[in-house]
Design a protein around this motif. Structure first.
Motif: not given
Length: 527
Positions: A130-131, A181-186, A242-244
């Motif tokens: 879902q992310n 580049f990244s992992q996880g929601r951004m 908010a951060d997210r």
């Protein structure tokens, strides 16, 4: 390929196309290629502005589909069949490639348009994550704005060999021009911070120029959203940092105890929260982290909120609704193999461990629910619980014990995550009864041992209890005049969405009462 309901929805959406879109499909003889071909053919029949062509290119993954704007020559790719959570990503790619307006601030659109250089993104996903759509859609929007940006969504279950070669064991995993580049929601704001080195400075300058708030909410989860709505309805100048937006709820798959709503999913609830907040005159500053809170010099003076990007805001009152994050095991190897076998979201990363053995750490509701979900995907699940008994609800325990590929070990203290330098190979645990150290061979470890409050930046400023939770009164007051708190970051004994929302409302009403009873005193803004 599409059921009647999805067809009707897609038909309605495609009426918004303004310019031609080409669907180029790259196929082989496999089952997934036939599915993708059928999907593309079905879509092409729904609008005269959509054409489908079959192409061959040794540089393209098969099966895959390229969504190309004929007018702007922008390209968005999907490797695999974009169904499940990624069907929405496909719909948005079609609309944006076909000239439908992109719902982003004009400032962000212009920032993307002005990016210099070539940006080739690859985003590995699982269709049950879902992310993942948030990241895919953010990158796809960037690709629809700027022809020098491309993005390909890659279904890890279809391209398992590629996933294995790159040791992708956590999604979403993003590569840029061939490099991690990244992992996880951004969010798109966070992505732009990484590719546009001047973004932070521009944002800080803009934030520094904002006028004083009557109430500033720190945090955008259920408690923060509730606080902002109740505050804005009072007609006072309200802001949210908010951060997210959505917080931990974004990572929650099934919600079945939100009164009046029989069942929903976290991301859907967050969309509703955000839409509700946006109905009011609330200044939402997303993608920003707070570094420090400076107490007003005098009662009724201005509270200063310092951000990590160097900016600062001033407000007459504040509500701390920073929520919580997954608790970590804090054992050797956990950080080294985070995203390389150590995971915290079974819905997101579970499909990457198909046919393998995994462990779930924690025997509460979250842990047993994770074990049940994973058992339908992986070869075997071992649940490790520190206590002498499971803490999950009886109905969940009964379900887990009925499944042949779930083992449960109690009195087990995980002591070390083992790996080969690239990914997890197992773990060590201490049997608390025999005091013997034992070892399990595993491909993945899912940590489900509760939450820890996001309050580390408040230490030495706001009164916290031994667990790091903000100490509050029944109306949300903290030890600092004008500063209130709500939700999972507080000492409320129950961490539930509906309780967080209620406490957010209480804190906003408490802060409003403070404002009307406390004369305003100005003080100089801290640089």
């Amino acid at each position: 390929m599409l059921d009647t309901n999805l067809k009707n929805q897609l038909n309605a959406y495609l009426q918004n196309l303004n310019s031609a879109v080409e669907l180029a499909v790259f196929l082989d003889e496999g089952v997934k290629s036939k599915e993708l071909q059928a999907l593309a053919q079905e879509i092409a029949t729904m609008s005269p502005l959509i054409t489908m062509v079959e192409k061959q290119d040794i540089n393209e993954r098969t099966p895959s589909m390229l969504v190309r704007s004929v007018a702007n020559n922008t390209e968005i790719r999907f490797a695999g069949v974009p169904m499940g959570h990624e069907f929405t990503s496909l719909v948005m790619a079609l609309l944006h490639s076909g000239g439908h307006p992109i719902k982003l601030d004009e400032e962000i659109i212009e920032q993307v348009r002005q990016l210099e250089g070539e940006f080739s993104f690859e985003t590995y996903v699982s269709l049950s994550c879902q992310n993942c759509p948030d990241v895919v859609q953010a990158l796809n929007m960037m690709a629809a704005i700027n022809p020098k940006i491309t993005n390909v969504m890659i279904d890890g279950s279809v391209f398992s060999e590629e996933v294995y070669q790159k040791d992708v064991l956590s999604v979403p995993a993003v590569y840029l021009n061939g490099q991690e580049f990244s992992q996880g929601r951004m969010t798109i704001t966070e992505i732009l911070k990484k590719v546009d080195t001047n973004a932070d400075a521009r944002q800080a300058k803009k934030i520094n120029e904002k006028e004083t708030f009557d109430l500033l909410v720190i945090g955008g989860g259920p408690a923060g959203a509730s606080s902002a709505i109740y505050s804005a309805r009072k007609g006072i100048k309200t802001g949210v940092v908010a951060d997210r937006f959505g917080g931990q709820v974004q990572d929650t798959m099934a919600i079945e105890n939100f009164i009046s709503v029989k069942a929903t999913e976290g991301p859907k609830l967050v969309q509703s929260l955000e839409a509700h907040v946006n109905d009011y005159d609330v200044d939402v500053m997303n993608g920003q982290r707070v570094k420090n809170i400076i107490e007003a010099e005098v009662n009724g003076g201005l509270i200063t909120v310092e951000l990590e990007n160097g900016a600062s805001l001033q407000t007459r009152s504040a509500i701390l609704a920073t929520g919580a994050r997954w608790r970590e095991m804090n054992v050797p190897g956990e950080q080294e193999y985070r995203g390389k076998g150590v995971a915290y979201c079974p819905h997101c990363d579970g499909p990457l461990f198909k046919g393998k053995s995994v462990a779930v750490i924690g025997g509460g509701n979250s842990g047993i629910e994770a074990a049940i979900d994973l058992a339908g995907i992986v070869e075997h699940v071992t649940v490790l619980e520190f206590d002498s008994k499971l803490r999950a609800d009886a109905v969940l325990q009964d379900k887990a014990r009925s499944m042949d590929n779930i083992s449960i070990i109690v009195n087990a203290q995980t002591t070390e995550v083992l790996g080969n330098g690239k990914h997890v190979t197992g773990l060590n645990y201490l049997c608390r009864e025999s005091q013997q150290t034992k070892q399990l061979a595993l491909a993945g470890i899912f940590v489900q041992i509760g939450l820890v409050p996001n309050t580390q930046f408040l230490q030495g400023t706001v009164a916290l209890n031994q667990r790091g939770e903000i100490i509050t009164t029944s109306s949300g007051e903290t030890n600092i005049p004008g500063v209130y708190a709500a939700g999972d970051a507080t000492d409320s004994p129950y961490k539930q969405i509906i309780i967080a929302m209620g406490s957010g409302a209480s804190a906003a009403l408490g802060a409003f009462d403070y404002l009307i009873r406390t004369p305003e005193v100005s003080n100089t803004k801290v640089a």
